[in-house]
Design a protein around this motif. Structure first.
Motif, PDB file in Angstrom:
ATOM      1  N   ILE A  41       7.287  -9.266  -9.248  1.00 40.59           N
ATOM      2  CA  ILE A  41       6.584  -9.127  -7.958  1.00 40.59           C
ATOM      3  C   ILE A  41       7.160 -10.062  -6.903  1.00 40.59           C
ATOM      4  O   ILE A  41       6.855  -9.926  -5.726  1.00 40.59           O
ATOM      5  CB  ILE A  41       5.049  -9.340  -8.060  1.00 40.59           C
ATOM      6  CG1 ILE A  41       4.688 -10.759  -8.458  1.00 40.59           C
ATOM      7  CG2 ILE A  41       4.424  -8.338  -9.016  1.00 40.59           C
ATOM      8  CD1 ILE A  41       3.188 -11.011  -8.392  1.00 40.59           C
ATOM      9  N   THR A  96      10.526  -7.620  -0.561  1.00 37.15           N
ATOM     10  CA  THR A  96       9.909  -6.375  -0.119  1.00 37.15           C
ATOM     11  C   THR A  96      10.959  -5.508   0.577  1.00 37.15           C
ATOM     12  O   THR A  96      11.761  -6.022   1.343  1.00 37.15           O
ATOM     13  CB  THR A  96       8.775  -6.706   0.870  1.00 37.15           C
ATOM     14  OG1 THR A  96       7.929  -7.690   0.258  1.00 37.15           O
ATOM     15  CG2 THR A  96       7.957  -5.479   1.221  1.00 37.15           C
ATOM     16  N   HIS A 118       9.412   0.863   2.691  1.00 35.82           N
ATOM     17  CA  HIS A 118       8.727   1.850   1.848  1.00 35.82           C
ATOM     18  C   HIS A 118       9.004   3.282   2.305  1.00 35.82           C
ATOM     19  O   HIS A 118       8.378   4.212   1.819  1.00 35.82           O
ATOM     20  CB  HIS A 118       7.221   1.577   1.832  1.00 35.82           C
ATOM     21  CG  HIS A 118       6.618   1.510   3.195  1.00 35.82           C
ATOM     22  ND1 HIS A 118       6.700   0.397   3.980  1.00 35.82           N
ATOM     23  CD2 HIS A 118       5.941   2.420   3.921  1.00 35.82           C
ATOM     24  CE1 HIS A 118       6.090   0.621   5.132  1.00 35.82           C
ATOM     25  NE2 HIS A 118       5.634   1.846   5.124  1.00 35.82           N
ATOM     26  N   PRO A 143      -3.530   0.929  -2.967  1.00 35.00           N
ATOM     27  CA  PRO A 143      -3.416  -0.512  -2.768  1.00 35.00           C
ATOM     28  C   PRO A 143      -4.835  -1.057  -2.586  1.00 35.00           C
ATOM     29  O   PRO A 143      -5.313  -1.170  -1.464  1.00 35.00           O
ATOM     30  CB  PRO A 143      -2.573  -0.662  -1.503  1.00 35.00           C
ATOM     31  CG  PRO A 143      -2.542   0.683  -0.845  1.00 35.00           C
ATOM     32  CD  PRO A 143      -3.168   1.689  -1.758  1.00 35.00           C
ATOM     33  N   ALA A 144      -5.484  -1.362  -3.675  1.00 36.20           N
ATOM     34  CA  ALA A 144      -6.907  -1.729  -3.668  1.00 36.20           C
ATOM     35  C   ALA A 144      -7.241  -2.271  -5.043  1.00 36.20           C
ATOM     36  O   ALA A 144      -6.514  -2.041  -6.003  1.00 36.20           O
ATOM     37  CB  ALA A 144      -7.764  -0.490  -3.393  1.00 36.20           C
ATOM     38  N   GLY A 189      -5.038  -5.756  -7.443  1.00 30.53           N
ATOM     39  CA  GLY A 189      -4.541  -5.245  -6.167  1.00 30.53           C
ATOM     40  C   GLY A 189      -4.092  -3.798  -6.196  1.00 30.53           C
ATOM     41  O   GLY A 189      -3.813  -3.227  -5.154  1.00 30.53           O
ATOM     42  N   TYR A 198       0.224   6.009   3.536  1.00 29.74           N
ATOM     43  CA  TYR A 198       0.138   4.764   4.332  1.00 29.74           C
ATOM     44  C   TYR A 198       0.847   3.684   3.528  1.00 29.74           C
ATOM     45  O   TYR A 198       1.286   3.929   2.404  1.00 29.74           O
ATOM     46  CB  TYR A 198      -1.319   4.402   4.670  1.00 29.74           C
ATOM     47  CG  TYR A 198      -2.297   4.467   3.523  1.00 29.74           C
ATOM     48  CD1 TYR A 198      -2.372   3.431   2.598  1.00 29.74           C
ATOM     49  CD2 TYR A 198      -3.138   5.565   3.355  1.00 29.74           C
ATOM     50  CE1 TYR A 198      -3.267   3.494   1.541  1.00 29.74           C
ATOM     51  CE2 TYR A 198      -4.031   5.635   2.303  1.00 29.74           C
ATOM     52  CZ  TYR A 198      -4.090   4.595   1.391  1.00 29.74           C
ATOM     53  OH  TYR A 198      -4.950   4.648   0.343  1.00 29.74           O
ATOM     54  N   THR A 199       0.966   2.506   4.106  1.00 30.79           N
ATOM     55  CA  THR A 199       1.790   1.468   3.483  1.00 30.79           C
ATOM     56  C   THR A 199       1.321   1.124   2.070  1.00 30.79           C
ATOM     57  O   THR A 199       0.179   0.709   1.879  1.00 30.79           O
ATOM     58  CB  THR A 199       1.773   0.190   4.354  1.00 30.79           C
ATOM     59  OG1 THR A 199       2.019   0.577   5.704  1.00 30.79           O
ATOM     60  CG2 THR A 199       2.835  -0.785   3.903  1.00 30.79           C
ATOM     61  N   PRO A 200       2.168   1.293   1.082  1.00 30.75           N
ATOM     62  CA  PRO A 200       1.793   0.987  -0.301  1.00 30.75           C
ATOM     63  C   PRO A 200       1.961  -0.505  -0.618  1.00 30.75           C
ATOM     64  O   PRO A 200       2.542  -1.244   0.172  1.00 30.75           O
ATOM     65  CB  PRO A 200       2.787   1.811  -1.106  1.00 30.75           C
ATOM     66  CG  PRO A 200       4.005   1.871  -0.237  1.00 30.75           C
ATOM     67  CD  PRO A 200       3.545   1.799   1.201  1.00 30.75           C
ATOM     68  N   GLY A 201       1.453  -0.921  -1.763  1.00 34.17           N
ATOM     69  CA  GLY A 201       1.522  -2.338  -2.176  1.00 34.17           C
ATOM     70  C   GLY A 201       2.825  -2.641  -2.890  1.00 34.17           C
ATOM     71  O   GLY A 201       2.830  -2.920  -4.091  1.00 34.17           O
ATOM     72  N   THR A 202       3.890  -2.639  -2.124  1.00 30.80           N
ATOM     73  CA  THR A 202       5.249  -2.667  -2.665  1.00 30.80           C
ATOM     74  C   THR A 202       5.453  -3.669  -3.800  1.00 30.80           C
ATOM     75  O   THR A 202       5.931  -3.311  -4.882  1.00 30.80           O
ATOM     76  CB  THR A 202       6.252  -2.961  -1.531  1.00 30.80           C
ATOM     77  OG1 THR A 202       6.032  -1.987  -0.504  1.00 30.80           O
ATOM     78  CG2 THR A 202       7.684  -2.885  -2.025  1.00 30.80           C
ATOM     79  N   ASN A 203       5.099  -4.929  -3.570  1.00 31.25           N
ATOM     80  CA  ASN A 203       5.455  -5.932  -4.581  1.00 31.25           C
ATOM     81  C   ASN A 203       4.657  -5.785  -5.865  1.00 31.25           C
ATOM     82  O   ASN A 203       5.166  -6.069  -6.953  1.00 31.25           O
ATOM     83  CB  ASN A 203       5.324  -7.339  -3.995  1.00 31.25           C
ATOM     84  CG  ASN A 203       6.428  -7.612  -2.993  1.00 31.25           C
ATOM     85  OD1 ASN A 203       6.641  -6.813  -2.082  1.00 31.25           O
ATOM     86  ND2 ASN A 203       7.152  -8.696  -3.176  1.00 31.25           N
ATOM     87  N   PRO A 238      -8.519  -6.317  -0.137  1.00 28.28           N
ATOM     88  CA  PRO A 238      -7.326  -6.011  -0.924  1.00 28.28           C
ATOM     89  C   PRO A 238      -6.958  -4.554  -0.634  1.00 28.28           C
ATOM     90  O   PRO A 238      -7.395  -3.642  -1.337  1.00 28.28           O
ATOM     91  CB  PRO A 238      -7.774  -6.199  -2.377  1.00 28.28           C
ATOM     92  CG  PRO A 238      -9.262  -6.258  -2.368  1.00 28.28           C
ATOM     93  CD  PRO A 238      -9.751  -6.296  -0.950  1.00 28.28           C
ATOM     94  N   SER A 285      -4.116  -2.030   2.267  1.00 28.16           N
ATOM     95  CA  SER A 285      -3.149  -2.138   3.357  1.00 28.16           C
ATOM     96  C   SER A 285      -3.842  -1.857   4.684  1.00 28.16           C
ATOM     97  O   SER A 285      -5.055  -1.620   4.735  1.00 28.16           O
ATOM     98  CB  SER A 285      -1.923  -1.265   3.108  1.00 28.16           C
ATOM     99  OG  SER A 285      -2.277   0.058   2.869  1.00 28.16           O
ATOM    100  N   PRO A 333       2.978  -6.037   1.812  1.00 27.42           N
ATOM    101  CA  PRO A 333       1.756  -5.303   2.132  1.00 27.42           C
ATOM    102  C   PRO A 333       0.733  -5.431   1.004  1.00 27.42           C
ATOM    103  O   PRO A 333       1.092  -5.683  -0.145  1.00 27.42           O
ATOM    104  CB  PRO A 333       2.223  -3.852   2.272  1.00 27.42           C
ATOM    105  CG  PRO A 333       3.561  -3.773   1.655  1.00 27.42           C
ATOM    106  CD  PRO A 333       4.140  -5.153   1.634  1.00 27.42           C
ATOM    107  N   TYR A 390     -16.749  -0.282  -0.355  1.00 22.43           N
ATOM    108  CA  TYR A 390     -15.565  -1.152  -0.424  1.00 22.43           C
ATOM    109  C   TYR A 390     -15.364  -1.907   0.887  1.00 22.43           C
ATOM    110  O   TYR A 390     -14.979  -3.059   0.895  1.00 22.43           O
ATOM    111  CB  TYR A 390     -14.350  -0.291  -0.725  1.00 22.43           C
ATOM    112  CG  TYR A 390     -13.133  -1.038  -1.207  1.00 22.43           C
ATOM    113  CD1 TYR A 390     -12.999  -1.409  -2.537  1.00 22.43           C
ATOM    114  CD2 TYR A 390     -12.083  -1.341  -0.344  1.00 22.43           C
ATOM    115  CE1 TYR A 390     -11.866  -2.076  -2.994  1.00 22.43           C
ATOM    116  CE2 TYR A 390     -10.941  -2.009  -0.804  1.00 22.43           C
ATOM    117  CZ  TYR A 390     -10.840  -2.366  -2.123  1.00 22.43           C
ATOM    118  OH  TYR A 390      -9.714  -3.022  -2.582  1.00 22.43           O
TER     119      TYR A 390
END
Lengths: 429, 429, 429, 429
Positions: free
Chosen positions: B55, B59, B62, B92-93, B234, B274-279, C92, C94, C233, C257
């Motif tokens: 991780i 980054t 994306h 991403p949640a 996350g 939408y922007t994903p949780g890349t790392n 948590p 994006s 992100p 959430y």
């Protein structure tokens, strides 16, 4: 993943077999072993993640101002750990290099030094000295005791011509788990009124067992990064007394990489005479911070506490430590004699394969006859209990004659004196 | 460092006192606690260093081709873990988001769903559903058993109008250490010939306990990153059956972030709406590789083995698990009842302070009455033995009535059936 | 390695051909591209290695005391960045989640809100609002200007019934490189004496462009981690005014959430109502430290300086920025119009393949017609010059009509006013 | 954060002043400098993050089977890079140690060797040799040319008694940016029919400039980790011919740490005679993989391309390189003469402070008279353009007489021959 191929159970593990190849794709060798490895050899020790992340910082110019700040910070912290106001030098080298530096800077080819073979590492240091052309007078030992102060005194008294230029003592003999009593040895040298330099290998004791370079009149203390300092291997140290520094002026062994004088001079401005090991210095800075946060006395007390519990476990198993004198029992490593007819190396392989635990091998004349439990560095109660449990289960599985009372003895030891268990059922246990 | 100030011993630790300030410089709070922390709550689990390093990769964009490769690799690996050929989506949640997504995509405000309160997490899921305007019919439970298939069947048979749109089941109830028998529940739904969707919370079971999304006819499997998948929190997941995907077309709860349809569509080209949780996706890729290397069946077998040893320890201590039915005992977490009159939270604080061990708290109605031992994720025999030793010593030090036979029972369990100790002295032990 | 196989040159690269296979072993796809990637999209930005190392710290129990310390530290630092004394909450999720939270907590289904389509991200926010059942009145724009304060005022004056519950403004429209003048918009709302909430998207402006939540009377400021905060992100923020918090009490969109109230309440003790994104919070803590070390005003000044140089380069190339009003030119991203008949996406692929440089794509109606240069986050003069050089060489290689004076114009801009070059040969240059 | 104190602008930066103290809290010294540091000294080079993460892996037992796998993998990869089938040994030491090893294993005290002073590093190697008691015959040079093959031949022909035991050549003289033509020097030795060993310092050339240990008949090639191998400093290498290995049998300089024979022997089983630098070996493994992925010929071609652009920039500035012969111009570092009356060190400090760029200092007789641009290791076009922009702006700001055409010349060079700019306005530019 289970979606392709079928699974067969081999040695308690599932392997996947694919129809086409008729063979498993993943060899046992490359299988991920879940969970943390227990690196309980007496060094390299478990490197804390703070130190690992510190050494992963980008390398900088070793001739820049920020680097000079790093040097000064690290040298200051090191002096506190060596308990010296004098010079400490850092070589980008492993501990063997520190041995070589201690000798090439203080004695000349043909000079006589006095050594005590109390185990494999003292033997290796003597061998190295001989390769440099030094005349090593070795006092043999049984590898189960430390250096005897009275022998030091006797040997030095006998040397009326003061031909012995240096006394070589390994503080903590890593191969046997025996710690020599340095303050008493110092007094022995003093009683003999002998001018020999006092050279000490503190590779596996520094930052784990009390070591007072100045107070104990040590002339050169050799150490390395991968033990109590909690770093990967790659840095070696010499703490240097003024007397040793003077000796360097007349010592005539060829030296360049190991020469103290240009190192001490360059360090004064925060630099090094040749390229230093930048990233390990980052790690050293972090490790020194951690020792500082815990407090050096707490570090020593913790090693003492965990070593005590380890020895309680060995007694609980009904096994014998290599170390014969309780006053010399090491707080960093416990070497355990394997009962006759049992192979210590086979036992170590079993615990490695089965429990992801690395134990130290018996070395030299103890090969296959002993195993060693490292309990130094970044270590705590539960890591120790995991380790001792692995040993106890390994002894059982290897069929080594032993009691299964080591782990419980260690827990008792850690909790204070044995306590009567309170009993939920009303019956005394 | 000891070179300045004097040391005083407080509570078994040395603190340094400086003359000027007359106070210690290092508060207990900021002291470095040596050695590894034992994070034995039932999630977040110990994140393996391979995942942590993954991780920490830089980054990237994306919307780039290398990112699409990452997406495809990760989704493929996830499907194998969920044991599905269908869609798996990644939010991403944290896990709570996955709960919300499972509901907002399948039911509408005012719809009825059937839930079973078998512990705190099932209770929270019901509460969340109610906040969304869903009518939750809750079957109460004693928090010591799982969902009873026969009750599922009965409730569904009673619902002749098929008003119940979905059945909500928590596979592994993390608060109690009870695992519901999903295949039997599936059969119960089938026997009732009821069209309700089968929604499963597999947050703490996925990648630790066998979970077959397709074979068991689950419609939505909810999971998250911080348990068996060995990641930090996350990321949250929904595995989605075709039936659930169809339901989404008519489900009318407002949704945007949690909407499946744009996610599934974007994923087909390797991207996200939408922007994903890349790392964290980097970490997921590495974790999936590790599960692959070990083999999923081996992962399940390992969890079963370590859970068995944990339960042996609880029996050894003479304590009671929260879970009453051995067939429902969880392989990822064991909740232990604290004897009456003893505070489980005080006990947990003691082991945290003294042994650097985090145990799970009793939650909801079990608050202070139970503690939980997590034994999932990147875990092995010696980490377990360290953990159990910490519990055993903690029980002793806290004065909790218990036998001191848990650790030895766990070792016996891990080594196979109890064995007669070979004895070095010739005397039977 | 060259020791086996022979090498052939393909497209300027050497590939190895092996006799047996008659094929290359390494595809272009997997070749290591030497050197650092230039991630000059307008977010995610280049994550500094200090932040990457911070997120690689071991995950801890989010219900422990050290975690509460982390929460408090991070929330304190965030408030300073948002320039607010009020609440800031962290999801948590994006950035899109932050948009959803801002709306679900303040308005109800059927409520009217006023939006301004000044680019793709404002358009997407409106779309999201509609998916939630909100009635969005959109003021269309040409995508080359920001929100016009006078239109805001006129629209609000027209709304005598005060049906408009909120005004939605994107501070920095990332798709066009246009920054709306928030203080003037605030004054426009005030002049209209309208009670609508002022909701601001500061996703790409926070911590790069001055943004004063309290002073400018913003009710909700939405932001995210992957722009000026220099994180990957995965975290989204809402800064919340007291007025917004009151509105939440009566807003009736289903929410769980995204609900502020339990978040604000839990945060007061240092905790979260559901599992937080622990490792990204580590990164946030480090990023806030770095912003603190540099000083927020210095951070703004640096963005202004580098943006000025970028615009000088665009003028030097003879190209046009998307932004028409110099007073609205963004300090974080510059969108550049591609001359007619030239494909901006082909150009971006060329610079990616040839120079390892990621530029932002034209989005929505600007697709293939514009490209975007991100110059925000952890960035400096020489990274900018590398970026601009890549653009200038790319324009040349792609045959895009342009002057080759952009890089030199940027250097002049960075060094102050144009200077006469001193000339070593005596001839004026 | 700006919420407390007021800000004052000092030297273009904002500093915060707090009322109480009346002083700034953050000194310029500790301010975070945004963005990546440009480490363009000729080593240590920019360590790629893949390598940094590799060295952060946990240290393992260097006597275990996985370690032996690592050793074998690394030695295999190294041989390919040295282009040898013979032995390569690895010392946990920096490059200076490799110099010492090359000599102590091949010559004896009093032996004569032939050296060529073409710069500071060749001078230092000679000095080291003298400290070891070796008789070094030095051919002086002007520090602007490499070793001349015809002088090598003449010197060896003159030595009819074959007293010269070894010829010492620095392949790439890092202090001057001059690369000696090794194949021609080899031929010169052969033409002289002289049996001297051919010892080559390839510290800054290996893995950047073509170096063929076997084909060019080199007897010992010395190198180190922190240049083309993209690692932090701390590992040093010797590639050893059979002839050199034979010489070691009779060489009589005292040696222990540097002795080849025990190293070669231990390596055969994957181990080392003393503790190796484990974590740097992890990094080496990763760096070798990266070189393999890019392909060694591509690596050389890249260095050639970027060096060509650098020299074009120097010509564009109207400055002079230290290297006089274009055939000897180094592909890894370009040393630039500073115009008379201008201080190269002041210039370097300016670019460091202003642009976060480290340039190499002029060394020895070039001190303050030259600066050096490193363009080796993990490097690419845009990193180079950032670097050259920093130099060009620095020259301007320092008032150094120069044309402002370096950056544009480098871009032209990188894009192929100068091209007519297409012009959007119709006017030729």
């Amino acid at each position: 993943m289970p979606s392709s191929g079928r699974s067969v159970k081999v040695d308690g593990r599932f392997l996947r077999v694919f129809p086409a190849a008729g063979t498993t794709t993943i060899s046992t060798q490359h299988m991920y072993q879940s969970g943390r490895h227990f690196l309980q050899i007496p060094g390299p020790t478990n490197v804390p993640e703070r130190v690992l992340r510190a050494i992963a910082q980008p390398t900088i110019d070793h001739r820049s101002a920020p680097f000079a700040d790093l040097t000064r910070d690290v040298l200051g912290g090191l002096k506190a750990v060596f308990q010296t106001q004098g010079h400490v030098v850092i070589f980008p080298a492993s501990g063997t290099g520190g041995w070589e530096a201690a000798l090439t800077n203080t004695v000349s080819a043909g000079d006589k030094v006095l050594g005590f073979e109390i185990g494999e590492f003292s033997r290796l240091w003597h061998e190295l000295a001989r390769q440099l052309g030094i005349d090593v007078e070795v006092v043999a030992g049984d590898w189960r005791r430390g250096v005897q102060p009275e022998i030091v005194e006797a040997k030095l008294r006998d040397d009326r011509a003061h031909e012995i230029k240096a006394v070589l003592v390994v503080h903590n003999e890593t191969s046997t788990g025996v710690t020599s009593r340095l303050p008493e040895i110092r007094k022995a040298i003093d009683r003999a009124e002998h001018p020999a330099l006092f050279l000490v290998d503190a590779v596996s004791s520094l930052a784990s067992i009390d070591l007072r370079h100045d107070e104990w009149g040590i002339d050169v203390t050799v150490s390395a990064s991968q033990k109590g300092l909690m770093l990967p291997p790659g840095l070696s140290f010499n703490a240097i007394s003024e007397k040793a520094l003077s000796a360097a002026a007349s010592a005539r062994l060829a030296r360049s990489y190991w020469a103290w004088e240009p190192m001490v001079r360059a360090n004064q401005t925060g630099f090094f005479p040749y390229t230093p090991g930048t990233n390990l210095l980052y790690g050293l800075q972090e490790a020194l911070r951690m020792l500082h946060e815990e407090g050096l006395l707490n570090v020593f007390a913790r090693h003492e506490r965990l070593a005590g519990a380890t020895r309680a476990a060995v007694r609980g198993w009904g096994l014998e430590t290599v170390c014969l004198d309780p006053d010399e029992a090491s707080d960093v490593v416990t070497a355990v004699m394997m009962p006759d007819g049992h192979d210590a190396d086979g036992f170590r392989r079993l615990v490695f394969d089965r429990f992801n635990l690395s134990l130290g091998a018996g070395l030299g004349r103890l090969k296959a006859r002993a195993f060693r439990i490292g309990h130094l560095g970044d270590f705590n109660e539960l890591m120790l209990m995991g380790t001792l449990s692995g040993v106890e289960m390994g002894l059982l599985l290897a069929g080594v004659p032993s009691h299964r009372r080591g782990v419980s003895a260690a827990m008792e030891n850690l909790c204070g004196s044995p306590v009567t268990t309170s009993d939920p059922s009303g019956t005394p246990s």
